[in-house]
Design a protein around this motif. Structure first.
Motif, PDB file in Angstrom:
ATOM      1  N   THR A 358      18.718  56.919  65.685  1.00 44.78           N
ATOM      2  CA  THR A 358      18.287  56.760  64.598  1.00 44.78           C
ATOM      3  C   THR A 358      16.954  56.106  64.658  1.00 44.78           C
ATOM      4  OG1 THR A 358      20.511  55.946  63.785  1.00 44.78           O
ATOM      5  CG2 THR A 358      18.775  55.445  62.446  1.00 44.78           C
ATOM      6  N   PRO A 359      15.937  56.750  63.917  1.00 40.74           N
ATOM      7  CA  PRO A 359      14.574  56.225  63.962  1.00 40.74           C
ATOM      8  C   PRO A 359      14.398  54.671  63.792  1.00 40.74           C
ATOM      9  CG  PRO A 359      14.437  58.144  62.783  1.00 40.74           C
ATOM     10  CD  PRO A 359      15.872  57.778  63.010  1.00 40.74           C
ATOM     11  N   PRO A 360      13.565  54.010  64.495  1.00 39.22           N
ATOM     12  CA  PRO A 360      13.580  52.552  64.202  1.00 39.22           C
ATOM     13  C   PRO A 360      12.487  52.065  63.359  1.00 39.22           C
ATOM     14  CG  PRO A 360      12.271  53.167  66.252  1.00 39.22           C
ATOM     15  CD  PRO A 360      13.031  54.284  65.606  1.00 39.22           C
ATOM     16  N   LEU A 361      12.396  50.879  62.717  1.00 40.13           N
ATOM     17  CA  LEU A 361      11.493  50.292  61.878  1.00 40.13           C
ATOM     18  C   LEU A 361      10.736  49.246  62.560  1.00 40.13           C
ATOM     19  CD1 LEU A 361      13.504  50.050  58.488  1.00 40.13           C
ATOM     20  CD2 LEU A 361      11.778  51.881  59.222  1.00 40.13           C
ATOM     21  N   VAL A 362       9.561  49.098  61.982  1.00 42.10           N
ATOM     22  CA  VAL A 362       8.793  47.617  62.608  1.00 42.10           C
ATOM     23  C   VAL A 362       7.923  47.158  61.591  1.00 42.10           C
ATOM     24  CG1 VAL A 362       6.811  49.055  63.472  1.00 42.10           C
ATOM     25  CG2 VAL A 362       7.599  46.837  64.654  1.00 42.10           C
ATOM     26  N   ALA A 371      19.301  50.798  65.167  1.00 45.18           N
ATOM     27  CA  ALA A 371      20.776  51.229  65.110  1.00 45.18           C
ATOM     28  C   ALA A 371      21.245  51.845  66.396  1.00 45.18           C
ATOM     29  CB  ALA A 371      20.883  52.363  63.870  1.00 45.18           C
ATOM     30  N   GLY A 372      22.282  51.434  66.632  1.00 47.58           N
ATOM     31  CA  GLY A 372      22.941  52.101  67.929  1.00 47.58           C
ATOM     32  C   GLY A 372      24.003  53.094  67.858  1.00 47.58           C
ATOM     33  N   LEU A 373      24.056  53.836  68.847  1.00 50.91           N
ATOM     34  CA  LEU A 373      24.930  55.006  68.750  1.00 50.91           C
ATOM     35  C   LEU A 373      26.449  54.838  68.340  1.00 50.91           C
ATOM     36  CD1 LEU A 373      23.709  56.844  71.874  1.00 50.91           C
ATOM     37  CD2 LEU A 373      23.148  57.393  69.617  1.00 50.91           C
ATOM     38  N   ASP A 374      26.914  53.459  68.218  1.00 54.09           N
ATOM     39  CA  ASP A 374      28.221  53.202  67.949  1.00 54.09           C
ATOM     40  C   ASP A 374      28.318  52.643  66.570  1.00 54.09           C
ATOM     41  OD1 ASP A 374      26.943  50.802  68.123  1.00 54.09           O
ATOM     42  OD2 ASP A 374      28.227  49.831  69.405  1.00 54.09           O
ATOM     43  N   GLY A 375      27.198  52.899  65.692  1.00 54.99           N
ATOM     44  CA  GLY A 375      27.451  52.280  64.315  1.00 54.99           C
ATOM     45  C   GLY A 375      26.935  51.132  64.189  1.00 54.99           C
ATOM     46  N   ALA A 376      26.474  50.248  65.038  1.00 59.03           N
ATOM     47  CA  ALA A 376      25.881  48.969  65.004  1.00 59.03           C
ATOM     48  C   ALA A 376      24.325  48.907  64.354  1.00 59.03           C
ATOM     49  CB  ALA A 376      25.910  48.104  66.253  1.00 59.03           C
ATOM     50  N   VAL A 385      17.750  39.499  70.188  1.00 57.48           N
ATOM     51  CA  VAL A 385      18.597  40.512  69.581  1.00 57.48           C
ATOM     52  C   VAL A 385      19.759  39.906  68.631  1.00 57.48           C
ATOM     53  CG1 VAL A 385      19.976  42.475  69.779  1.00 57.48           C
ATOM     54  CG2 VAL A 385      17.744  42.310  71.350  1.00 57.48           C
ATOM     55  N   ASP A 386      19.719  40.398  67.535  1.00 61.33           N
ATOM     56  CA  ASP A 386      20.820  39.720  66.525  1.00 61.33           C
ATOM     57  C   ASP A 386      21.188  41.198  65.757  1.00 61.33           C
ATOM     58  OD1 ASP A 386      22.344  38.572  64.856  1.00 61.33           O
ATOM     59  OD2 ASP A 386      20.760  38.128  63.293  1.00 61.33           O
ATOM     60  N   ALA A 387      22.597  41.514  66.065  1.00 61.79           N
ATOM     61  CA  ALA A 387      23.237  42.785  65.762  1.00 61.79           C
ATOM     62  C   ALA A 387      24.511  42.586  64.996  1.00 61.79           C
ATOM     63  CB  ALA A 387      23.334  43.791  66.748  1.00 61.79           C
ATOM     64  N   VAL A 388      24.916  43.579  64.048  1.00 59.61           N
ATOM     65  CA  VAL A 388      26.176  43.533  63.693  1.00 59.61           C
ATOM     66  C   VAL A 388      26.913  44.727  63.805  1.00 59.61           C
ATOM     67  CG1 VAL A 388      27.386  43.459  61.264  1.00 59.61           C
ATOM     68  CG2 VAL A 388      25.277  42.383  61.382  1.00 59.61           C
ATOM     69  N   ALA A 389      28.005  44.674  64.558  1.00 61.92           N
ATOM     70  CA  ALA A 389      28.838  45.873  64.761  1.00 61.92           C
ATOM     71  C   ALA A 389      29.541  46.609  63.826  1.00 61.92           C
ATOM     72  CB  ALA A 389      29.979  45.437  65.907  1.00 61.92           C
ATOM     73  N   ASN A 390      29.749  47.727  64.079  1.00 63.76           N
ATOM     74  CA  ASN A 390      30.535  49.023  63.192  1.00 63.76           C
ATOM     75  C   ASN A 390      29.803  49.053  61.445  1.00 63.76           C
ATOM     76  OD1 ASN A 390      31.973  49.430  65.155  1.00 63.76           O
ATOM     77  ND2 ASN A 390      33.257  47.721  64.773  1.00 63.76           N
ATOM     78  N   VAL A 391      28.684  48.675  61.406  1.00 62.73           N
ATOM     79  CA  VAL A 391      28.192  48.978  59.992  1.00 62.73           C
ATOM     80  C   VAL A 391      28.585  50.310  59.457  1.00 62.73           C
ATOM     81  CG1 VAL A 391      26.127  48.987  58.567  1.00 62.73           C
ATOM     82  CG2 VAL A 391      26.497  47.208  60.459  1.00 62.73           C
ATOM     83  N   CYS A 392      28.382  51.390  60.150  1.00 61.09           N
ATOM     84  CA  CYS A 392      28.735  52.805  59.892  1.00 61.09           C
ATOM     85  C   CYS A 392      29.847  53.282  60.748  1.00 61.09           C
ATOM     86  CB  CYS A 392      27.284  53.659  60.064  1.00 61.09           C
ATOM     87  SG  CYS A 392      26.207  53.231  58.988  1.00 61.09           S
ATOM     88  N   PRO A 393      30.558  54.084  60.200  1.00 61.91           N
ATOM     89  CA  PRO A 393      31.836  54.539  60.807  1.00 61.91           C
ATOM     90  C   PRO A 393      31.193  55.818  61.721  1.00 61.91           C
ATOM     91  CG  PRO A 393      31.905  55.201  58.556  1.00 61.91           C
ATOM     92  CD  PRO A 393      30.829  54.082  58.496  1.00 61.91           C
ATOM     93  N   ALA A 399      25.709  63.533  66.295  1.00 63.79           N
ATOM     94  CA  ALA A 399      24.847  62.884  65.430  1.00 63.79           C
ATOM     95  C   ALA A 399      25.256  61.534  65.490  1.00 63.79           C
ATOM     96  CB  ALA A 399      24.560  63.435  64.058  1.00 63.79           C
ATOM     97  N   PRO A 400      24.089  60.528  65.441  1.00 61.09           N
ATOM     98  CA  PRO A 400      24.440  59.156  65.397  1.00 61.09           C
ATOM     99  C   PRO A 400      25.028  58.769  64.058  1.00 61.09           C
ATOM    100  CG  PRO A 400      22.053  59.594  65.073  1.00 61.09           C
ATOM    101  CD  PRO A 400      22.819  60.960  65.673  1.00 61.09           C
ATOM    102  N   PRO A 401      25.788  57.813  63.933  1.00 56.87           N
ATOM    103  CA  PRO A 401      26.349  57.442  62.667  1.00 56.87           C
ATOM    104  C   PRO A 401      25.643  56.801  61.607  1.00 56.87           C
ATOM    105  CG  PRO A 401      27.311  55.849  64.366  1.00 56.87           C
ATOM    106  CD  PRO A 401      26.351  57.012  64.833  1.00 56.87           C
ATOM    107  N   VAL A 402      24.484  56.249  62.124  1.00 55.76           N
ATOM    108  CA  VAL A 402      23.436  55.808  61.178  1.00 55.76           C
ATOM    109  C   VAL A 402      22.392  56.851  60.869  1.00 55.76           C
ATOM    110  CG1 VAL A 402      21.759  54.111  60.518  1.00 55.76           C
ATOM    111  CG2 VAL A 402      23.794  53.555  61.876  1.00 55.76           C
TER     112      VAL A 402
END
Length: 432
Positions: A358-362, A371-376, A385-393, A399-402
């Motif tokens: 998923t393209p990043p923002l800055v 966004a990670g390949l696992d939906g985080a 780094v501050d991340a929240v897991a499983n935001v997207c199923p 294709a990445p979930p986000v």
């Protein structure tokens, strides 16, 4: 950036074809008709991102991924989920956000859904556009997008404004390139090869055709429309000129899209994810900014902050965020996630194929949203780094979930999940 169209507009008046009928749920379409153009009077158009909000793919006409508002900063447990809503269909293109905080999302079957600042559904319309390309917002908050049939569709407040045919249909049903909104209320739209300038009323002002397939979103630079094609060639077009101009080339196909590094430099990942390459639109030259380290792969498109380009580095044991300054020196490296080392039958390490990210923002303070390949979904600030897991199923494996991250306001981002779920995430905004 200004586009001045000379008298070459002669012969470019008129539409590419008749408009088709809109879905019955929207009523009768307003059909744009042919217009008379005074070829002795130049037309001036301003390419850019008018008004507030996120009005086109990757934030602006530079496709910079640069948020104009502060992203949530990385703090201990600071990133949290807010409202969520569902489009009701897969979402394959980034939503846009107007100055009031209204989010507009397009589903894979041509559904257009608007959500208010708090996530309440404001309206929903069916267009039948399959597949629908990325949208853009005109100066008056009219939503416009193109589809694979070569039509441009405009809606406002849930009602159809116009629907016109401007280019050839795509037999592969590929998504059209993201359009460019104009400050005068018009827009530049594209099929995989055709470019057209449409006014706020849908009337065509200029058109041209490229000899190659457009492979990344349209850019605006030096008062021209910039297109990167599937071979890595870079073309520019001044609306009103009958033909586009090939300026230079990246030397290989562009991976994952391109961005403007400054007002005349296009930047992209190339050479099978091993090079970060620039093309100078003024000189017509290409330069390698940096090369991926051994065993690593660069993944774009880049997000730009000043002259620094932020991309992902896919290493054998993890994914990292890296940034490179204009000289190619590494200005940031941070580990985002880890994974086991793949081992070949002979016991040696395996360099996996680059996975789409998923393209990043800055933002102006240097906070990176990813966004990670696992939906985080997470943010990176000053190496933290501050991340929240499983935001997207998880959905399709390829294709990445986000689908996209979109700035939603100070200290907030919108997460568009490929499943159709939209999630607002909040945190503490840090001034840049």
């Amino acid at each position: 950036m200004r586009l001045s169209t000379p008298g070459a507009l002669a012969g470019l008046a008129g539409l590419a074809g008749a408009a088709s009928v809109m879905s019955a749920s929207l009523g009768t379409a307003n059909v744009a008709t042919a217009q008379t153009i005074d070829v002795e009077r130049p037309i001036t158009m301003v390419v850019g991102t008018p008004s507030a909000g996120v009005r086109t793919d990757r934030v602006d006409g530079a496709r910079s991924g640069r948020s104009r508002v502060a992203l949530p900063a990385a703090t201990a447990g600071g990133l949290r989920t807010g409202w969520s809503a569902n489009v009701g269909a897969a979402v394959d293109v980034a939503p846009v956000v107007d100055g009031r905080g209204t989010t507009y999302a397009i589903g894979a079957r041509g559904e257009v859904v608007a959500f208010t600042r708090d996530g309440t559904e404001a309206w929903r319309a069916s267009t039948g556009a399959i597949p629908a390309g990325p949208p853009a917002l005109l100066a008056d908050d009219t939503l416009v997008f193109a589809d694979a049939a070569g039509e441009a569709i405009a809606l406002r407040d849930g009602a159809l404004r116009w629907r016109v045919h401007f280019g050839r249909s795509d037999p592969t049903r590929a998504l059209p390139p993201a359009p460019l909104p104009l400050d005068d209320g018009g827009i530049v739209v594209a099929t995989t090869r055709d470019l057209a300038v449409l006014g706020a009323d849908g009337r065509e002002h200029a058109r041209t055709t490229l000899p190659e397939t457009i492979a990344s979103p349209l850019l605006s630079a030096l008062g021209k429309v910039v297109a990167v094609t599937a071979t890595g060639a870079v073309w520019t077009w001044t609306p009103g000129a009958p033909e586009p101009t090939r300026v230079a080339g990246f030397g290989s196909p562009v991976e994952d899209g391109a961005a403007l590094a400054d007002d005349h430099t296009v930047l992209a990942v190339t050479s099978d994810h091993t090079h970060l390459t620039t093309v100078d639109l003024l000189r017509g030259t290409s330069t390698t900014r940096t090369i991926a380290p051994a065993g690593g792969l660069l993944v774009g498109p880049p997000a730009m902050r000043g002259g620094n380009a932020f991309v992902f580095l896919q290493a054998p044991t993890g994914d990292l965020a890296v940034a490179f300054d204009p000289s190619g020196n590494e200005s940031l490296r941070a580990l985002l996630s880890t994974h086991p080392l793949a081992v070949a039958p002979d016991g040696g390490p395996v360099t996996p194929a680059a996975a789409p990210h998923t393209p990043p923002l800055v933002d102006g303070a240097g906070t990176l949203a990813f966004a990670g390949l696992d939906g985080a979904v997470g943010v990176l600030t000053g190496g933290v780094v501050d991340a929240v897991a499983n935001v997207c199923p998880q959905t399709r494996a390829a294709a990445p979930p986000v689908t996209a991250l979109v700035p939603l306001g100070p200290g907030a981002i919108l997460v568009a999940c490929r499943s159709g779920l939209l999630v607002a995430m909040h945190g503490v905004a840090r001034a840049g």
